[in-house]
Design an enzyme around this catalytic site. Structure first.
Site, PDB file in Angstrom:
ATOM      1  N   HIS A  85      57.551 -24.907 -38.005  1.00  0.00           N
ATOM      2  CA  HIS A  85      57.814 -23.473 -38.209  1.00  0.00           C
ATOM      3  C   HIS A  85      58.396 -22.885 -36.919  1.00  0.00           C
ATOM      4  O   HIS A  85      58.001 -23.284 -35.821  1.00  0.00           O
ATOM      5  CB  HIS A  85      56.515 -22.755 -38.590  1.00  0.00           C
ATOM      6  CG  HIS A  85      56.766 -21.376 -39.115  1.00  0.00           C
ATOM      7  ND1 HIS A  85      57.050 -20.315 -38.283  1.00  0.00           N
ATOM      8  CD2 HIS A  85      56.838 -20.906 -40.382  1.00  0.00           C
ATOM      9  CE1 HIS A  85      57.269 -19.238 -39.024  1.00  0.00           C
ATOM     10  NE2 HIS A  85      57.147 -19.567 -40.303  1.00  0.00           N
ATOM     11  N   GLU A 154      64.482 -21.469 -43.081  1.00  0.00           N
ATOM     12  CA  GLU A 154      64.056 -20.135 -42.659  1.00  0.00           C
ATOM     13  C   GLU A 154      64.906 -19.672 -41.480  1.00  0.00           C
ATOM     14  O   GLU A 154      64.625 -20.056 -40.329  1.00  0.00           O
ATOM     15  CB  GLU A 154      62.582 -20.168 -42.220  1.00  0.00           C
ATOM     16  CG  GLU A 154      61.620 -20.544 -43.320  1.00  0.00           C
ATOM     17  CD  GLU A 154      60.213 -19.978 -43.076  1.00  0.00           C
ATOM     18  OE1 GLU A 154      59.676 -19.371 -44.010  1.00  0.00           O
ATOM     19  OE2 GLU A 154      59.676 -20.100 -41.964  1.00  0.00           O
TER      20      GLU A 154
END
Ligand code: 13P
Length: 227
Positions: A85, A154
């Site tokens: 992430h 993302e």
């Protein structure tokens, strides 16, 4: 077709009671497949069919203070784990570390959800984005059977900003990741909410969503998982 919707609660909520209440308010009979990723400390006490961790360490045991291993996650029957992430990359995770985590997860039969994405501006065109992603994907998936890995695209500028990428852009990137890397699924994440989720889910190559803030609002999230 069923899509995969993963809730990344990040560092929320702050108490076990709230975490249990939140998990209990998410529909267990949704149209799409739902995975909740609460903070690690609550994983064993949040009852939900599909649970994921938000990160793991690449070693299984030993002198690694503060870490959680894929082997430990397996002992809790955790099925998914986010790695790479951007919020972890921002605190030092490299592509090589992400690769080691992906491998450890696969050895423990946990599906990695490998996040990729870059860019501090909305202005980057598709080719520029692909160029950067290629680097993250080449290293992150090195020596890995990518057909067992879920990739989450993302764009960093879209995370927690209220500015989402366009579904068409995310679709193009998903198609690239699927065809060039053979990932099992590609998800989109970044400011997904009740009002913009549907057009992403309608794209043929977007396999689902990785939802942050909006997954903490049950009345909204329950609608997204039933779209
Ligand atoms: P937001 O949905 O809050 O933008 O967060 C996205 C994200 O980082 C999910 O992993």
């Amino acid at each position: 077709m069923k899509k995969l919707i993963i809730a990344n609660w990040k560092l929320n909520p702050t108490t076990l009671k709230e975490a249990q209440r939140l998990a209990g308010s998410i529909s267990s009979k949704a149209k799409n497949t739902v995975v909740l990723c609460p903070p690690t400390i609550f994983l064993s006490q949040v009852g939900f069919k599909n649970l994921g961790a938000q990160d793991c360490f690449w070693q299984e045991r030993g002198a690694f203070t503060g870490q959680t291993s894929a082997l430990q996650l397996k002992s809790l029957k955790i099925k998914y784990c986010i790695v790479g992430h951007s919020e972890k990359r921002a605190t030092g995770d490299t592509d090589e570390m992400v690769n080691a985590k992906v491998k450890s997860l696969l050895e423990n039969k946990i599906t990695p959800v490998m996040c990729v994405g870059f860019g501090t501006t909305v202005e980057q065109d598709d080719l520029e984005v692909v160029d950067i992603l290629r680097h993250q994907l080449d290293i992150g998936l090195k020596g890995v059977d990518a057909s067992k890995v879920i990739v989450a695209y993302e764009p960093v500028w879209a995370i927690g900003t209220g500015k989402n990428a366009s579904p068409e852009h995310a679709e193009k990137i998903s198609l690239f990741v699927k065809t060039k890397y053979n990932a099992s699924k590609v998800l989109y994440g970044g400011s997904v909410n009740l009002y913009n989720a549907k057009p992403f889910l309608d794209q043929p190559n977007i396999g689902g969503l990785l939802v942050g803030g909006e997954s903490l609002i049950p009345s909204h999230f329950n609608q997204i998982i039933n779209m």
